[in-house]
Design an enzyme around this catalytic site. Sequence first.
Site, PDB file in Angstrom:
ATOM      1  N   GLY A  33      13.092  35.625  63.957  1.00  0.00           N
ATOM      2  CA  GLY A  33      12.972  35.064  65.292  1.00  0.00           C
ATOM      3  C   GLY A  33      12.990  36.169  66.336  1.00  0.00           C
ATOM      4  N   ASN A  34      13.217  35.806  67.582  1.00  0.00           N
ATOM      5  CA  ASN A  34      13.358  36.819  68.622  1.00  0.00           C
ATOM      6  C   ASN A  34      14.299  36.285  69.700  1.00  0.00           C
ATOM      7  OD1 ASN A  34      11.698  35.602  70.906  1.00  0.00           O
ATOM      8  ND2 ASN A  34      10.179  35.646  69.261  1.00  0.00           N
ATOM      9  N   ARG A  35      14.584  37.093  70.702  1.00  0.00           N
ATOM     10  CA  ARG A  35      15.649  36.776  71.638  1.00  0.00           C
ATOM     11  C   ARG A  35      15.212  35.912  72.822  1.00  0.00           C
ATOM     12  NH1 ARG A  35      19.031  42.362  71.192  1.00  0.00           N
ATOM     13  NH2 ARG A  35      20.184  41.527  72.966  1.00  0.00           N
ATOM     14  N   ALA A 100       7.365  33.629  73.499  1.00  0.00           N
ATOM     15  CA  ALA A 100       7.433  34.907  72.782  1.00  0.00           C
ATOM     16  C   ALA A 100       7.015  34.617  71.342  1.00  0.00           C
ATOM     17  CB  ALA A 100       8.840  35.478  72.848  1.00  0.00           C
TER      18      ALA A 100
END
Length: 225
Positions: A33-35, A100
């Site tokens: 995943g990402n932030r 994102a």
Amino acid sequence: VIAGAPPPRLAGRRLLVSAGPTFEDIDPVRFIGNRSSGKMGFAVAAAARAMGAQVTLVAGPVSLPTPPGVRRIDVRRAAQMRDAVLAELPGHDIYLGAAAVADYTPAETLPQKIKKSGETLAITLVRTADILAEVAAHPQRPRLVVGFAAETQDMEAYARDKLHRKGLDLIAANDVGRAGQGFECDDNALSVFWRDGRHDIAHGPKSRVARDLLSLVAERLEALR
Ligand code: CTP
Ligand code: CA
């Protein structure tokens, strides 16, 4: 609407916005995943609705309430986000890609949990489709296509490169390296670029930043005529 106030600047417009991260599954219990918190995209959806637009929000996995009056479609992976965005595209005047989206996804999602074995583990990743570039090149392209650019260095150069390469009308660049803005945060600041212009949106709550961004979007849309 307040009596005597100017009409909302996006009345009658249809906006499609993507928000949040994507989660790319490795096995039944792990993912990449990402932030991204989704807060900027959700703030854009809420502000656009308040400015009179009809809003469709394609959301990655986030824990945020749906803004009132917004139609929301939940997705998980980049490939699902792409399918949802392309299915919703017809009829929208504006696409704003605030998500994102993962650039790479595991070549395969394993059906069973990976068991610990050697000292190292390599996972093969493959490129995802660029949703924003596909929207900009689509036969049913919205009249205005707006991208985001998350950068940690040389913001204007990288953002302008994305503007041209992806065929966008506007790009909102975010210095994600700076503390107190961007990822995992309630505040933001944006530098917005188009072919022959630039507009800086001052640091502040994402709700106000979203409103300022949409005022510029409305202005650019009007300038197209
Ligand atoms: N984007 C997209 N689909 C992808 C990757 C990115 O639609 N597979 C969109 C994002 O929603 C954003 C814009 O492209 O609006 C820019 O994302 P960013 O990560 O800054 O740029 P990339 O083109 O992915 O390039 P890089 O990560 O190498 O900087
Ligand atoms: Ca990327």
